[in-house]
Motif scaffolding. Structure first.
Motif, PDB file in Angstrom:
ATOM      1  N   MET A   1       9.894  -5.278  -9.346  1.00 49.68           N
ATOM      2  CA  MET A   1       8.712  -5.151 -10.009  1.00 49.68           C
ATOM      3  C   MET A   1       8.001  -4.399  -8.843  1.00 49.68           C
ATOM      4  O   MET A   1       7.879  -4.792  -7.540  1.00 49.68           O
ATOM      5  CB  MET A   1       7.775  -6.118 -10.370  1.00 49.68           C
ATOM      6  N   ARG A   2       6.990  -3.360  -8.904  1.00 47.73           N
ATOM      7  CA  ARG A   2       6.400  -2.647  -7.823  1.00 47.73           C
ATOM      8  C   ARG A   2       4.869  -2.609  -8.290  1.00 47.73           C
ATOM      9  O   ARG A   2       4.498  -2.236  -9.332  1.00 47.73           O
ATOM     10  CB  ARG A   2       6.959  -1.359  -7.610  1.00 47.73           C
ATOM     11  N   ALA A   3       4.102  -2.483  -7.180  1.00 45.09           N
ATOM     12  CA  ALA A   3       2.602  -2.386  -7.040  1.00 45.09           C
ATOM     13  C   ALA A   3       2.085  -1.338  -6.414  1.00 45.09           C
ATOM     14  O   ALA A   3       2.551  -0.941  -5.573  1.00 45.09           O
ATOM     15  CB  ALA A   3       2.098  -3.671  -6.760  1.00 45.09           C
ATOM     16  N   LEU A   4       1.019  -0.818  -7.066  1.00 47.54           N
ATOM     17  CA  LEU A   4       0.350   0.370  -6.048  1.00 47.54           C
ATOM     18  C   LEU A   4      -1.002  -0.332  -5.701  1.00 47.54           C
ATOM     19  O   LEU A   4      -1.627  -1.050  -6.471  1.00 47.54           O
ATOM     20  CB  LEU A   4      -0.150   1.477  -7.175  1.00 47.54           C
TER      21      LEU A   4
ATOM     22  N   ASN B   1       5.845 -11.426  -9.322  1.00 48.40           N
ATOM     23  CA  ASN B   1       7.121 -11.111  -8.938  1.00 48.40           C
ATOM     24  C   ASN B   1       7.114  -9.491  -8.399  1.00 48.40           C
ATOM     25  O   ASN B   1       8.169  -8.996  -8.733  1.00 48.40           O
ATOM     26  CB  ASN B   1       8.182 -10.741 -10.189  1.00 48.40           C
ATOM     27  N   ILE B   2       6.117  -9.271  -7.608  1.00 49.68           N
ATOM     28  CA  ILE B   2       6.053  -7.853  -6.979  1.00 49.68           C
ATOM     29  C   ILE B   2       7.078  -7.912  -5.765  1.00 49.68           C
ATOM     30  O   ILE B   2       6.742  -8.903  -5.015  1.00 49.68           O
ATOM     31  CB  ILE B   2       4.604  -7.437  -6.755  1.00 49.68           C
ATOM     32  N   ASP B   3       7.830  -7.048  -5.517  1.00 45.82           N
ATOM     33  CA  ASP B   3       8.723  -7.093  -4.163  1.00 45.82           C
ATOM     34  C   ASP B   3       8.449  -5.633  -3.594  1.00 45.82           C
ATOM     35  O   ASP B   3       8.439  -5.603  -2.364  1.00 45.82           O
ATOM     36  CB  ASP B   3      10.147  -7.265  -4.354  1.00 45.82           C
ATOM     37  N   LYS B   4       8.167  -4.720  -4.533  1.00 48.12           N
ATOM     38  CA  LYS B   4       7.799  -3.184  -3.646  1.00 48.12           C
ATOM     39  C   LYS B   4       6.348  -2.956  -3.573  1.00 48.12           C
ATOM     40  O   LYS B   4       5.680  -3.167  -4.653  1.00 48.12           O
ATOM     41  CB  LYS B   4       8.568  -2.412  -4.364  1.00 48.12           C
ATOM     42  N   LEU B   5       5.839  -2.595  -2.559  1.00 48.84           N
ATOM     43  CA  LEU B   5       4.152  -2.232  -2.617  1.00 48.84           C
ATOM     44  C   LEU B   5       4.180  -0.836  -1.977  1.00 48.84           C
ATOM     45  O   LEU B   5       4.678  -0.541  -0.894  1.00 48.84           O
ATOM     46  CB  LEU B   5       3.665  -3.240  -1.537  1.00 48.84           C
ATOM     47  N   TYR B   6       3.395  -0.028  -2.655  1.00 53.44           N
ATOM     48  CA  TYR B   6       3.194   1.245  -2.302  1.00 53.44           C
ATOM     49  C   TYR B   6       1.806   1.248  -1.978  1.00 53.44           C
ATOM     50  O   TYR B   6       0.638   1.272  -2.859  1.00 53.44           O
ATOM     51  CB  TYR B   6       3.531   2.094  -3.576  1.00 53.44           C
ATOM     52  N   ILE B   7       1.353   1.713  -0.905  1.00 50.13           N
ATOM     53  CA  ILE B   7       0.225   1.756   0.002  1.00 50.13           C
ATOM     54  C   ILE B   7      -0.532   3.230  -0.290  1.00 50.13           C
ATOM     55  O   ILE B   7       0.083   4.308   0.188  1.00 50.13           O
ATOM     56  CB  ILE B   7       0.046   1.142   0.870  1.00 50.13           C
ATOM     57  N   THR B   8      -1.812   3.315  -0.705  1.00 50.13           N
ATOM     58  CA  THR B   8      -2.375   4.620  -0.547  1.00 50.13           C
ATOM     59  C   THR B   8      -3.819   4.453  -0.282  1.00 50.13           C
ATOM     60  O   THR B   8      -4.258   3.299  -0.055  1.00 50.13           O
ATOM     61  CB  THR B   8      -2.613   5.207  -2.043  1.00 50.13           C
ATOM     62  N   GLY B   9      -4.749   5.408   0.026  1.00 48.37           N
ATOM     63  CA  GLY B   9      -6.104   5.221   0.151  1.00 48.37           C
ATOM     64  C   GLY B   9      -6.482   5.559   1.551  1.00 48.37           C
ATOM     65  O   GLY B   9      -5.977   6.369   2.168  1.00 48.37           O
ATOM     66  N   LEU B  10      -7.967   5.125   1.822  1.00 48.06           N
ATOM     67  CA  LEU B  10      -8.692   5.404   2.990  1.00 48.06           C
ATOM     68  C   LEU B  10      -9.036   4.018   3.966  1.00 48.06           C
ATOM     69  O   LEU B  10      -9.058   3.095   3.381  1.00 48.06           O
ATOM     70  CB  LEU B  10      -9.866   6.075   2.493  1.00 48.06           C
ATOM     71  N   ALA B  11      -8.980   4.354   5.158  1.00 50.27           N
ATOM     72  CA  ALA B  11      -8.527   5.520   5.990  1.00 50.27           C
ATOM     73  C   ALA B  11      -7.330   5.197   6.701  1.00 50.27           C
ATOM     74  O   ALA B  11      -7.183   4.125   6.938  1.00 50.27           O
ATOM     75  CB  ALA B  11      -9.704   5.808   7.184  1.00 50.27           C
ATOM     76  N   THR B  12      -6.422   6.193   6.842  1.00 46.64           N
ATOM     77  CA  THR B  12      -5.064   5.904   7.252  1.00 46.64           C
ATOM     78  C   THR B  12      -4.981   5.084   8.369  1.00 46.64           C
ATOM     79  O   THR B  12      -4.180   3.968   8.452  1.00 46.64           O
ATOM     80  CB  THR B  12      -4.438   7.306   7.593  1.00 46.64           C
ATOM     81  N   GLU B  13      -5.828   5.094   9.689  1.00 44.85           N
ATOM     82  CA  GLU B  13      -5.561   4.586  10.742  1.00 44.85           C
ATOM     83  C   GLU B  13      -6.503   3.431  10.991  1.00 44.85           C
ATOM     84  O   GLU B  13      -6.091   2.632  11.893  1.00 44.85           O
ATOM     85  CB  GLU B  13      -5.988   5.683  11.977  1.00 44.85           C
ATOM     86  N   TYR B  14      -7.095   2.887  10.005  1.00 45.32           N
ATOM     87  CA  TYR B  14      -7.730   1.772   9.778  1.00 45.32           C
ATOM     88  C   TYR B  14      -7.442   0.924   8.671  1.00 45.32           C
ATOM     89  O   TYR B  14      -6.532  -0.052   8.926  1.00 45.32           O
ATOM     90  CB  TYR B  14      -9.272   2.080   9.955  1.00 45.32           C
ATOM     91  N   CYS B  15      -7.805   0.925   7.856  1.00 47.59           N
ATOM     92  CA  CYS B  15      -7.594  -0.377   6.696  1.00 47.59           C
ATOM     93  C   CYS B  15      -6.100   0.030   6.151  1.00 47.59           C
ATOM     94  O   CYS B  15      -5.575  -0.975   5.642  1.00 47.59           O
ATOM     95  CB  CYS B  15      -8.800  -0.281   5.746  1.00 47.59           C
TER      96      CYS B  15
ATOM     97  N   ASP C   1       3.918  -1.368 -12.247  1.00 48.96           N
ATOM     98  CA  ASP C   1       3.922  -2.605 -12.962  1.00 48.96           C
ATOM     99  C   ASP C   1       2.489  -3.321 -12.781  1.00 48.96           C
ATOM    100  O   ASP C   1       2.067  -3.933 -13.482  1.00 48.96           O
ATOM    101  CB  ASP C   1       5.008  -3.627 -12.682  1.00 48.96           C
ATOM    102  N   LEU C   2       1.824  -2.914 -11.621  1.00 46.74           N
ATOM    103  CA  LEU C   2       0.566  -3.384 -11.405  1.00 46.74           C
ATOM    104  C   LEU C   2      -0.194  -2.555 -10.409  1.00 46.74           C
ATOM    105  O   LEU C   2       0.246  -2.148  -9.298  1.00 46.74           O
ATOM    106  CB  LEU C   2       0.813  -4.933 -10.644  1.00 46.74           C
ATOM    107  N   VAL C   3      -1.510  -2.369 -10.779  1.00 48.30           N
ATOM    108  CA  VAL C   3      -2.256  -1.513  -9.744  1.00 48.30           C
ATOM    109  C   VAL C   3      -3.408  -2.416  -9.234  1.00 48.30           C
ATOM    110  O   VAL C   3      -4.236  -3.242  -9.897  1.00 48.30           O
ATOM    111  CB  VAL C   3      -2.946  -0.379 -10.607  1.00 48.30           C
ATOM    112  N   VAL C   4      -3.484  -2.507  -7.796  1.00 46.78           N
ATOM    113  CA  VAL C   4      -4.308  -3.092  -7.203  1.00 46.78           C
ATOM    114  C   VAL C   4      -5.336  -2.266  -6.376  1.00 46.78           C
ATOM    115  O   VAL C   4      -4.864  -1.541  -5.716  1.00 46.78           O
ATOM    116  CB  VAL C   4      -3.724  -4.528  -6.293  1.00 46.78           C
TER     117      VAL C   4
END
Ligand code: VGL
Length: 178
Positions: free
Chosen positions: A1-4, A113-127, A39-42
Motif C-alpha cells: 500500500m502506498r501513501a502520498l 499497512n502503508i509501506d511506500k511513501l511518496y513525498i511532495t511539497g515545500l520546501a525541498t531543503e527544509y520540511c 491508497d492514502l493521501v496525507v
C-alpha cells in the motif's frame, strides 16, 4: 500500500506569501494529477502560534487559522484523507511531518499497512528534507517526487536530493507513477 505525503503546500510558502518559495505554486497541478493513484493521501501544515523560537529564525508564517496557513486554493484538498499539524507550540521544531502534534504518523501509516511513501511539497531543503529523512529512518520505502517539490534555493535543493539519495530515498518523476 502506498501513501502520498503533501508537505506544507500552504499560501505562505507560495508566491505572495510570508515565506514564499519561488514557483512554489507550480507544483500544485502536478500533485493534483497524481492524488488519485494512492491508497492514502496525507498532508502536513505548519500551524504556528503568533510568537516563539521558530520566528526568531524565520519571518512569521502559517499562523493558526489564517489564510497564510491554509492550503493553496487550487490544491484538491477534499482528496486529503489525513491532515497533520506541526510546529504548534512555538518552539523551533516541527520541520518534519513525523513531528506532527495532532497525529502519530508512524502509527497511522503502520495501521493502514502503508509501506511506500511518496513525498511532495515545500520546501525541498527544509520540511521536505526533514520529512524524507524521518520516513527513511522509520523503515518506509521512501520516494521523493522531484517535480512535485520546490525549494527556497535551487542549488541547496539540488544538493538535498543528492543527500537524500545517499540515505536511500529514491528520486522519481510524477509521470513514472502509474
Ligand atoms: C519551512 C522554513 C521554515 C518548510 C517551514 O515548510 O520547508 N521552511 N518553516
Amino acid at each position: 500500500m502506498r501513501a502520498l505525503l503533501i508537505v506544507d503546500l500552504q499560501n505562505d510558502f507560495c508566491p505572495g506569501g510570508a515565506l514564499a518559495v519561488p514557483d512554489g505554486d507550480k507544483i500544485v497541478p502536478v500533485i493534483n494529477s497524481i492524488m488519485d493513484k494512492f491508497d492514502l493521501v496525507v498532508s502536513s501544515q505548519d500551524w504556528h502560534p503568533d510568537e516563539g523560537e521558530h520566528f526568531k529564525k524565520w519571518p512569521p508564517h502559517c499562523l493558526q487559522n489564517t489564510r497564510g496557513g491554509d492550503f493553496h486554493p487550487d490544491l484538491r484538498s477534499d482528496k486529503i484523507d489525513i491532515k497533520l499539524l506541526k510546529g504548534t507550540d512555538g518552539s523551533d521544531t516541527g520541520y518534519s511531518a513525523f513531528e506532527a502534534t495532532n497525529i502519530d504518523l508512524v502509527k497511522l501509516l503502520k495501521e493502514k499497512n502503508i509501506d511506500k511513501l511518496y513525498i511532495t511539497g515545500l520546501a525541498t531543503e527544509y520540511c521536505v528534507k526533514a520529512t524524507a529523512i524521518d520516513a527513511a529512518k522509520n523503515g518506509f520505502d521512501t520516494y521523493l517526487i522531484v517535480d512535485a517539490t520546490k525549494g527556497l534555493d535551487e542549488e541547496k535543493s539540488r544538493k538535498t536530493i543528492e543527500e537524500l539519495e545517499k540515505i536511500g530515498v529514491k528520486p522519481v518523476v510524477s509521470t513514472e507513477i502509474l
